[in-house]
Scaffold this active site. Structure first.
Site, PDB file in Angstrom:
ATOM      1  NE  ARG A 148      38.025  46.279  47.484  1.00 34.52           N
ATOM      2  CZ  ARG A 148      37.626  47.046  46.467  1.00 34.52           C
ATOM      3  NH1 ARG A 148      36.516  47.770  46.581  1.00 34.52           N
ATOM      4  NH2 ARG A 148      38.332  47.100  45.351  1.00 34.52           N
ATOM      5  CG  HIS A 242      39.721  38.478  49.325  1.00 34.55           C
ATOM      6  ND1 HIS A 242      39.473  39.723  48.772  1.00 34.55           N
ATOM      7  CD2 HIS A 242      40.475  37.804  48.430  1.00 34.55           C
ATOM      8  CE1 HIS A 242      40.069  39.791  47.591  1.00 34.55           C
ATOM      9  NE2 HIS A 242      40.681  38.637  47.363  1.00 34.55           N
ATOM     10  NE  ARG A 245      36.851  42.249  46.177  1.00 37.50           N
ATOM     11  CZ  ARG A 245      36.283  43.277  45.553  1.00 37.50           C
ATOM     12  NH1 ARG A 245      34.975  43.466  45.649  1.00 37.50           N
ATOM     13  NH2 ARG A 245      37.004  44.114  44.830  1.00 37.50           N
ATOM     14  CG  HIS A 268      38.841  45.098  40.627  1.00 32.24           C
ATOM     15  ND1 HIS A 268      38.777  43.796  40.186  1.00 32.24           N
ATOM     16  CD2 HIS A 268      39.115  45.011  41.956  1.00 32.24           C
ATOM     17  CE1 HIS A 268      39.010  42.972  41.192  1.00 32.24           C
ATOM     18  NE2 HIS A 268      39.215  43.689  42.276  1.00 32.24           N
TER      19      HIS A 268
END
Length: 298
Positions: A148, A242, A245, A268
């Site tokens: 991130r 993002h 990612r 996650h």
């Protein structure tokens, strides 16, 4: 209410490991709800609210043009607050126990293509010296590791292990994870660290990525860096960190990585968060399916 609000925010920070930013946002949502109650229902305390009153607030917000996703975020704050009141035995039933989130349109995010990544990493001309080496490394780091923006900015020198070929990343809620580095990343990191040593002054010495004035990177700078470089190779409207990612996860899936491995690399907490990336791999999946299924070989 104010006493409970302070205790709730302390609980989010200390027990749930939420960021200060998130705890403040939750507090603001609760204050907005309290203001709505004060103006419409004779100063009803949050601790005594029924779902009917919550529903009135939802209707009020929707009528005022607040988007469904913003309403859902506010409901998430309320849900957390009432869970806290349940946990501390101040209420017996949450007024949101049967609440269902409002429907929001699913945005299908189109990742960068492999050609676009190849173009930005091999054909775009980077600036001379420190700035150019850093910029390319930032793009490579996003695409090679899937981290991130906040994780890249917060990456510390002590957590870069070149001999072990890995970095230690501090993710959401202070969760640490180890992410491997590709060999070409190790070479680029060595090149960057050599350039970093000759900076005139270094202010934020603990951090890996620095501006040329020696301060650590900030979110706006990183966003602009990605947007500027990718505007040379991509027509896509969304050119953000993002999106890199997202691209990392999609390209990994397309090349056969399993969801559980990608989940671990992305940091996650649940597989559901990772599955969002499977949508953009459906075309690839269909191609593999058509070419690999025995019934299609006949």
């Amino acid at each position: 209410m104010h006493n409970n609000l302070q205790k709730f925010q302390d609980y989010l920070l200390k027990e749930k490991n939420y960021s200060v930013h998130t705890a403040l946002a939750y507090g603001k949502d609760l204050e907005f709800f309290q203001q709505f109650l004060d103006g419409n229902f004779d100063k009803t305390a949050l601790e005594e609210v029924s779902y009917t009153l919550v529903r009135s607030w939802i209707v009020f917000m929707v009528d005022a043009g607040v988007s469904n996703s913003s309403v859902n975020r506010k409901m998430s704050s309320l849900k957390s607050f009432y869970k806290f009141l349940l946990k501390t035995k101040q209420i017996e039933v949450s007024p949101l126990s049967k609440h269902k989130a409002l429907k929001t349109p699913k945005k299908v995010q189109i990742p960068f293509s492999e050609d676009e990544l190849d173009n930005v990493l091999t054909h775009v001309v980077y600036k001379e010296g420190f700035d150019g080496v850093r910029d390319k490394l930032v793009i490579e780091m996003f695409y090679s590791t899937g981290i991130r923006r906040s994780e890249l900015i917060g990456l510390q020198l002590k957590n870069v292990d070149l001999s072990g070929g890995q970095i230690k990343v501090l993710g959401k809620r202070q969760k640490e994870r180890i992410v491997p580095l590709l060999p070409l990343m190790i070479d680029q990191l060595k090149l960057y660290l050599d350039e970093r040593k000759v900076l005139k002054s270094i202010v934020d010495a603990d951090f890996l990525f620095l501006l040329s004035n020696g301060n650590k990177l900030n979110e706006t700078f990183v966003y602009r860096l990605i947007n500027d470089y990718f505007s040379n190779v991509s027509e896509k409207v969304k050119r953000s960190p993002h999106m890199l990612r997202h691209t990392f996860a999609t390209h990994m899936l397309n090349h056969g990585a399993d969801l559980n491995s990608i989940k671990e690399l992305l940091g996650h907490s649940s597989l559901a968060s990772t599955q969002v990336y499977t949508h953009s791999s459906l075309t690839e999946l269909k191609n593999v399916y058509q070419s690999a299924h025995p019934r299609n070989q006949k």
